[in-house]
Design a protein around this motif. Sequence first.
Motif, PDB file in Angstrom:
ATOM      1  N   LEU A 166       0.812  -1.222   0.000  1.00 44.09           N
ATOM      2  CA  LEU A 166       0.000   0.000   0.000  1.00 44.09           C
ATOM      3  C   LEU A 166       0.838   1.261   0.000  1.00 44.09           C
ATOM      4  CD1 LEU A 166      -2.816  -0.851   2.511  1.00 44.09           C
ATOM      5  CD2 LEU A 166      -3.186   0.354   0.384  1.00 44.09           C
ATOM      6  N   ILE A 167       2.023   1.151   0.600  1.00 42.37           N
ATOM      7  CA  ILE A 167       2.883   2.336   0.659  1.00 42.37           C
ATOM      8  C   ILE A 167       4.279   1.994   0.128  1.00 42.37           C
ATOM      9  CG2 ILE A 167       1.651   3.450   2.557  1.00 42.37           C
ATOM     10  CD1 ILE A 167       3.881   2.449   4.427  1.00 42.37           C
ATOM     11  N   PHE A 168       5.059   3.026  -0.018  1.00 42.98           N
ATOM     12  CA  PHE A 168       6.412   2.879  -0.549  1.00 42.98           C
ATOM     13  C   PHE A 168       7.378   2.391   0.541  1.00 42.98           C
ATOM     14  CE2 PHE A 168      10.404   5.403  -0.416  1.00 42.98           C
ATOM     15  CZ  PHE A 168      11.086   4.791  -1.447  1.00 42.98           C
ATOM     16  N   TYR A 169       8.166   1.383   0.198  1.00 46.51           N
ATOM     17  CA  TYR A 169       9.253   0.943   1.080  1.00 46.51           C
ATOM     18  C   TYR A 169      10.535   1.016   0.261  1.00 46.51           C
ATOM     19  CZ  TYR A 169       5.535  -1.127   3.934  1.00 46.51           C
ATOM     20  OH  TYR A 169       4.410  -1.314   4.693  1.00 46.51           O
ATOM     21  N   LYS A 170      11.521   1.655   0.846  1.00 43.72           N
ATOM     22  CA  LYS A 170      12.776   1.861   0.118  1.00 43.72           C
ATOM     23  C   LYS A 170      13.406   0.533  -0.325  1.00 43.72           C
ATOM     24  CE  LYS A 170      16.760   4.873   0.822  1.00 43.72           C
ATOM     25  NZ  LYS A 170      17.503   5.608   1.861  1.00 43.72           N
ATOM     26  N   TYR A 256       1.516   7.593  -0.668  1.00 43.06           N
ATOM     27  CA  TYR A 256       2.407   6.430  -0.621  1.00 43.06           C
ATOM     28  C   TYR A 256       3.537   6.589   0.395  1.00 43.06           C
ATOM     29  CZ  TYR A 256      -0.042   4.648  -4.654  1.00 43.06           C
ATOM     30  OH  TYR A 256      -1.022   4.171  -5.477  1.00 43.06           O
ATOM     31  N   ALA A 257       3.434   7.616   1.221  1.00 41.22           N
ATOM     32  CA  ALA A 257       4.439   7.850   2.259  1.00 41.22           C
ATOM     33  C   ALA A 257       5.849   7.889   1.674  1.00 41.22           C
ATOM     34  CB  ALA A 257       4.343   6.780   3.350  1.00 41.22           C
ATOM     35  N   ILE A 258       6.011   8.662   0.630  1.00 41.18           N
ATOM     36  CA  ILE A 258       7.328   8.831   0.005  1.00 41.18           C
ATOM     37  C   ILE A 258       7.991  10.055   0.644  1.00 41.18           C
ATOM     38  CG2 ILE A 258       8.533   9.334  -2.165  1.00 41.18           C
ATOM     39  CD1 ILE A 258       6.108   8.006  -3.590  1.00 41.18           C
TER      40      ILE A 258
ATOM     41  N   GLU B 258      14.693   7.474   9.056  1.00 41.10           N
ATOM     42  CA  GLU B 258      14.593   8.025   7.713  1.00 41.10           C
ATOM     43  C   GLU B 258      13.547   9.123   7.800  1.00 41.10           C
ATOM     44  OE1 GLU B 258      13.628   6.405   3.279  1.00 41.10           O
ATOM     45  OE2 GLU B 258      13.764   4.955   4.874  1.00 41.10           O
ATOM     46  N   ASP B 260      10.688  11.597   7.766  1.00 43.69           N
ATOM     47  CA  ASP B 260       9.366  11.570   7.124  1.00 43.69           C
ATOM     48  C   ASP B 260       9.014  10.210   6.539  1.00 43.69           C
ATOM     49  OD1 ASP B 260       9.120  14.221   7.729  1.00 43.69           O
ATOM     50  OD2 ASP B 260       9.684  14.920   5.736  1.00 43.69           O
ATOM     51  N   LYS B 261       9.683   9.160   6.983  1.00 45.78           N
ATOM     52  CA  LYS B 261       9.406   7.857   6.385  1.00 45.78           C
ATOM     53  C   LYS B 261       9.353   6.728   7.411  1.00 45.78           C
ATOM     54  CE  LYS B 261       8.639   4.728   3.518  1.00 45.78           C
ATOM     55  NZ  LYS B 261       7.215   4.621   3.171  1.00 45.78           N
ATOM     56  N   MET B 286       5.645   6.098   8.325  1.00 45.59           N
ATOM     57  CA  MET B 286       4.807   7.300   8.284  1.00 45.59           C
ATOM     58  C   MET B 286       3.597   7.032   7.399  1.00 45.59           C
ATOM     59  SD  MET B 286       5.760  11.228   7.658  1.00 45.59           S
ATOM     60  CE  MET B 286       4.524  12.465   7.297  1.00 45.59           C
ATOM     61  N   THR B 292      -5.542   4.604   4.912  1.00 53.70           N
ATOM     62  CA  THR B 292      -4.404   3.749   4.577  1.00 53.70           C
ATOM     63  C   THR B 292      -3.998   2.907   5.780  1.00 53.70           C
ATOM     64  OG1 THR B 292      -3.635   5.430   3.037  1.00 53.70           O
ATOM     65  CG2 THR B 292      -2.053   3.743   3.648  1.00 53.70           C
ATOM     66  N   MET B 296      -3.912  -1.070   5.925  1.00 56.86           N
ATOM     67  CA  MET B 296      -2.671  -1.784   6.235  1.00 56.86           C
ATOM     68  C   MET B 296      -2.860  -2.725   7.414  1.00 56.86           C
ATOM     69  SD  MET B 296       0.300   1.051   5.521  1.00 56.86           S
ATOM     70  CE  MET B 296       1.651  -0.032   5.957  1.00 56.86           C
ATOM     71  N   ARG B 299      -4.425  -5.828   6.255  1.00 56.17           N
ATOM     72  CA  ARG B 299      -3.503  -6.685   5.495  1.00 56.17           C
ATOM     73  C   ARG B 299      -2.325  -7.171   6.337  1.00 56.17           C
ATOM     74  NH1 ARG B 299      -3.053  -3.643  -0.390  1.00 56.17           N
ATOM     75  NH2 ARG B 299      -5.211  -2.925  -0.477  1.00 56.17           N
ATOM     76  N   GLU B 301      -0.042  -5.342   7.772  1.00 57.49           N
ATOM     77  CA  GLU B 301       1.191  -4.572   7.590  1.00 57.49           C
ATOM     78  C   GLU B 301       1.448  -3.617   8.751  1.00 57.49           C
ATOM     79  OE1 GLU B 301       1.736  -2.862   3.662  1.00 57.49           O
ATOM     80  OE2 GLU B 301       0.543  -4.450   2.793  1.00 57.49           O
TER      81      GLU B 301
END
Lengths: 312, 648
Positions: A166-170, A256-258, B258, B260-261, B286, B292, B296, B299, B301
Amino acid sequence: MSRYILRRALRSLLTVVIVFVAVFMLLRLMPLSGYFPPEMIKEADEATRMVYLRNQGLLDHPMVQLGRFVGNMFHGDLGRSLTVYPKVPIATLLKEKIPVTAAFGFASMLIGIVFGVGLGLFMVRFKDKAGDKLGTVFILLVRAVPSLIYLFFIQVWISKWFNLPLIFYKDRPISWILPTICLSLSSIAYYALWLRRFMVDEENQDYVKFAQVKGLPKREVLKRHVFKNAAIPLIIYIPYDLLMIIAGSLVIETLYAIPGTGGLLTTAIKSQDNNLVQVIVLMYAILSVIGVFLGDLLVAFVDPRIKLTEGE
Amino acid sequence: MKMKRMLALLLAAAMIFSLAACTSSGTQDQGASAADAQDVLEGKTYVDTYKTYFSSSYASFNYFSTAYATVREIVSNCIDGLVEPDIYGVYVPSLAESWETNDDETVWTFHIRQGLKWVDHTGAETEYDLTAQDFVDGIRYIADPQNDAYSMRVVRNLISGLYDYYWDLDDIDCGDKTDMTREEAAARFDEMVGVKALDDYTVQYTLDSSAPYFLSLIESSMLLLPIEYDYAVEMGDDFGIDNEHMLYCGAYYISQFERDKAITLTANPHYWDKDHVNLATVEYQMISDDTTSVEMFKRGETDYTTVAAEEYLSMQGTEWGDKLIPTDHSFSTNYLWLDFDGENPEFNAFVNNENFRLALMYAMNREAIGALREPVDPSRILRNTINAEGAIFDSNGKDYTDYSPLKEIKEMDYTNPDLAKEYMEKAIAELCDADGNIIGCEPTTVDYLPVCSFAVDGKLPVTICYVGTDDEDEIVMAQLLKAMIEEALGTENVDFHIEAFSGWTYGTVADPLNYDIYFDSLSTNYADPSGILTRLTTDGAENVGCYDVPEYDALIEEALAADTFEDRLQKFAEAEAYLAGKGFVIPFISSLRGYYMSYCVPHTSPLTLYGNDKYKGCQVMTEPITFEEFQALDAQYDIERAEALKAK
């Protein structure tokens, strides 16, 4: 040509200086209370707030502040964030955020150009047929429907159907797919729409009709003449778009929490983070004038008929 | 597993029924409750990683100078204080092994654990010992105005000599004080300021006034945390800007950051109480929006998500319906500010009249307003008092809001449109002539720019300008307020304007008094009513409405001079009842809202009423907890907590 470049560079420099100084001074017209988050303004008395403002140099005369900022900048010091990321060096922030946004921006721009141009060509090739109409539906959907609706749909449902994160993971490349697609949708629609429009326009030109009458196959005419001429108005924006990919997208990066630059300028302005606003505005102004300048050079290179100076 | 869960649910339901039905057989209930709670947890399996999220950026980890509430949660897990609450909210030793205070609770002495060291972001021990000096240096750090410590007011006014020391340094920085250098002034810290390291492991605070709530202040205020001064000075402005520029002495250190992440907390291998740390890792992502985070959670997450009250209704009947748990408490109170010194002469004339203020209070249907935030059970968020219930207790465990006359305010049903109309008519009789002209009020144009500008004619209806933000929920609430007040008081008597303002509300609306009515909130931050009430005096920093209340001020003075904590609470209760009962401020709901779903076993981590959640002790299951399971555990916990508080 060199005179043109020099004159253009000087004009660009002047533009950057005017934009920067105007923004710098406008920021100093904002109320002092805006430098404090709500929690702090409630907790701190007037005297303590003044201590904070003085420590940050915000009570100095604007010209003194301007001189200090420019002086530090020439020593490679962009200053520290005031309110958004208190005391974090702005150079560190940009170093962290720009690569992430630029990577997504570059990928989506490439996808946008490749698929947008492809779709535009496809629509022209099958003008007024089912393919053209389907392309038009896509363009309409992307440009007319509020982006949040389809972006949200893609994030929740497409991710569910294809079992994507669902979101961005590095560290999970699979999670990069959806945000890249989302970022490229509007450019695909943009390039397809305008390429189709310019090509249809060119197709009605006399020289195209003449070429066809002379017996050149349609495919050849489209490729060698129509596409080339129709692409020129689009090419002019490519350097600008390329440089400005670092601006990011507030909505998609949030969804996407980027951890990119999307919305950084807006947040900085809302929080009256003068230092951050100044650096970002300066950066965007420089990139914008360079982008426009490169666009002019590129278009002159692609189409030799276009002259940048009177003497040429 | 399914059978066990069913059995647990049945047992939980049976327990709830028995609690409700058998009020006279307390001992039997307690036994049943304990058994049910045990059954709920039987067969559960646990993991040592907790996945959660944060919704807004962690701006900085400098716990002394950041104003952001979000930072507190990370800091409270990474930097230990002198004491901490246990799972029942009773203060137990943390970095201090023991403590004592003098009779009037103005001198607090803490004995620090020996042999502890600060660790870095890799979890490795540094060369820095954790000693009493680190607590002294914490105060030294915040006492320097150049370090921009946030929220200094309470601590600066409480610790003896700190106020004078701080302003001396500031006067030198400004050039107002020239009889000594900054270095000379800084050298006076040890003699001037009431915090001393009596030896390497004993720190003593001397306070300007009696502070029976001092332990709760240690929990709530990050300014009383320790710091390794040499390290912080070496870091300068970089101190706390990320995980690599700070040191740790809590249950966790920040192993990955990291901006904001993502943030990863890893259990500190050198922690003094590591046997009670169940989670090896806490992973934050984040996530900015609730939708969302809920998706998550579904699911797998994330192990926790908040759920908005509106979404609660849509999730009923789904597989997630039985896992929704109401959020527990909020010490933040939403209230209406009235502008006693604004430019609107009509409102100014009326707001200074007690009958008018009471008319406003009784015109509001608080439950209807609450239903906008909490449609499922609006009654749980109603609050008539300024300080929250369940936040402050006397030494006998009596809730501060149960002190008379505050108790009467707390329990009052203010929804009474007929009474509101009566009060309004009384106010009109006192303030207007027979033709509806407001006495002493001339037609004029009210300048609340940049918010708004409007003309008033000096006659009824009295113009009221409500200013709120352009937040959709707040606009709906303002519209409801307008409908209620105009309906109860009559449109011939009041004309309620709504101005939705976009931008920096405090700086543009509240501070320059560009409003007649304004919506805001206040929080009870530690176990004493003074935290809020001393700020609401006539000269108080929080009196943004500029009222003049000498009676209230006198009660506050009496409370501060009281001999015992109970007397103090009594006087504060009288003062608060005066302010809220006469409508100088109008508290009406708490900030409590929403539901959550979680994999955590409830009540396994410290009950941090004034600070932020701690993960120490927290147990995370492999499946989400259901509401029935929660109720069974909660019932047992309530019994245990009552006993723990009694034994305190």
